[in-house]
Design a protein around this motif. Structure first.
Motif, short mmCIF file in Angstrom:
data_model
loop_
_atom_site.label_atom_id
_atom_site.label_comp_id
_atom_site.label_asym_id
_atom_site.label_seq_id
_atom_site.Cartn_x
_atom_site.Cartn_y
_atom_site.Cartn_z
N VAL A 29 0.84 -1.20 0.00
CA VAL A 29 0.00 0.00 0.00
C VAL A 29 0.87 1.25 0.00
N ILE A 30 1.88 1.28 0.83
CA ILE A 30 2.77 2.44 0.90
C ILE A 30 3.52 2.62 -0.41
N SER A 31 3.97 1.53 -1.01
CA SER A 31 4.69 1.60 -2.27
C SER A 31 3.82 2.19 -3.38
N ARG A 32 2.60 1.71 -3.49
CA ARG A 32 1.70 2.20 -4.54
C ARG A 32 1.32 3.66 -4.31
N THR A 33 1.05 4.02 -3.07
CA THR A 33 0.68 5.40 -2.75
C THR A 33 1.87 6.34 -3.01
N SER A 34 3.04 5.89 -2.64
CA SER A 34 4.25 6.69 -2.86
C SER A 34 4.50 6.91 -4.35
N ARG A 35 4.33 5.87 -5.15
CA ARG A 35 4.53 6.01 -6.60
C ARG A 35 3.51 6.98 -7.19
N PHE A 36 2.27 6.90 -6.75
CA PHE A 36 1.23 7.79 -7.24
C PHE A 36 1.61 9.25 -6.96
N HIS A 37 2.00 9.52 -5.72
CA HIS A 37 2.34 10.90 -5.36
C HIS A 37 3.63 11.36 -6.06
N SER A 38 4.53 10.45 -6.30
CA SER A 38 5.75 10.79 -7.05
C SER A 38 5.41 11.20 -8.49
N LEU A 39 4.49 10.48 -9.10
CA LEU A 39 4.07 10.84 -10.47
C LEU A 39 3.37 12.19 -10.49
N LEU A 40 2.56 12.46 -9.48
CA LEU A 40 1.89 13.77 -9.42
C LEU A 40 2.92 14.89 -9.23
N ARG A 41 3.95 14.64 -8.44
CA ARG A 41 5.01 15.65 -8.28
C ARG A 41 5.72 15.89 -9.61
N ASP A 42 5.92 14.83 -10.38
CA ASP A 42 6.54 14.99 -11.70
C ASP A 42 5.66 15.87 -12.60
N THR A 78 -0.81 2.93 -16.56
CA THR A 78 -0.19 1.63 -16.36
C THR A 78 -0.43 1.12 -14.94
N ASP A 79 -0.43 2.04 -13.98
CA ASP A 79 -0.70 1.67 -12.59
C ASP A 79 -2.19 1.55 -12.30
N ARG A 80 -2.99 1.64 -13.33
CA ARG A 80 -4.45 1.52 -13.26
C ARG A 80 -5.11 2.65 -12.46
N GLU A 81 -4.50 3.80 -12.50
CA GLU A 81 -5.08 5.01 -11.92
C GLU A 81 -5.74 5.77 -13.07
N VAL A 82 -6.85 5.25 -13.53
CA VAL A 82 -7.50 5.73 -14.75
C VAL A 82 -7.98 7.17 -14.62
N HIS A 83 -8.63 7.49 -13.52
CA HIS A 83 -9.14 8.85 -13.34
C HIS A 83 -8.00 9.87 -13.33
N ALA A 84 -6.95 9.59 -12.57
CA ALA A 84 -5.81 10.50 -12.49
C ALA A 84 -5.13 10.64 -13.86
N ALA A 85 -4.98 9.54 -14.58
CA ALA A 85 -4.37 9.59 -15.90
C ALA A 85 -5.20 10.44 -16.85
N SER A 86 -6.50 10.31 -16.77
CA SER A 86 -7.40 11.09 -17.62
C SER A 86 -7.30 12.58 -17.32
N VAL A 87 -7.25 12.93 -16.04
CA VAL A 87 -7.15 14.34 -15.66
C VAL A 87 -5.82 14.93 -16.12
N VAL A 88 -4.73 14.22 -15.91
CA VAL A 88 -3.41 14.72 -16.32
C VAL A 88 -3.36 14.89 -17.83
N ARG A 89 -3.89 13.91 -18.57
CA ARG A 89 -3.87 14.02 -20.04
C ARG A 89 -4.75 15.17 -20.52
N THR A 90 -5.91 15.34 -19.92
CA THR A 90 -6.81 16.44 -20.31
C THR A 90 -6.16 17.80 -20.04
#
Length: 139
Positions: A29-42, A78-90
């Protein structure tokens, strides 16, 4: 074997197994959450690096890299965060359209800044899906 020793061994074995499983699960859980927030920081970093200024009839924009935001959206998908991916792409598409409009003189620097700020605000409000709690699947 003495019943006391038997109970101690059962307790140790049960505690060890429970500890290992709960440690593994919380690590996932921590690994997945950390990766998500790392991508948002990017994504935020890409939007913070956009440098622009108003000149005579157009806005001069430096350091806009739409491919980087697209890569972040791909990683989120790829991490199956579909909503977040859609928002970033939009938001990436919105800023790219504003970029071309500003370069052509159809937007001024204030309007371009509003588009970038809205994109940063929406991306910063994203949260990981409940999928991070599922113990199986892709990291």
């Amino acid at each position: 074997m003495d019943p006391l020793c038997e109970n101690i061994l059962i307790g140790l074995g049960t505690g060890l197994v429970t500890g290992l499983l709960s440690g593994y699960y919380s690590g996932m859980v921590i690994s997945r959450t950390s990766r998500f927030h790392s991508l948002l920081r990017d994504a935020q970093r890409v939007l913070k690096q956009v440098d622009f200024e108003q000149q005579d009839s157009a806005v001069v924009i430096r350091y806009w890299e739409p491919k980087q935001l697209g890569a972040v959206a791909d990683d989120l998908a790829t991490d199956r965060e579909v909503h977040a991916a859609s928002v970033v792409r939009t938001r990436s598409i919105d800023v790219t359209k504003a970029f071309y409009a500003a370069v052509e003189g159809k937007l001024n620097a204030t309007e371009f800044e509003a588009v970038v700020t809205r994109a940063r605000n929406e991306i910063s409000k994203l949260r990981p899906s409940k999928r991070v709690l599922i113990p199986w699947g892709q990291l």
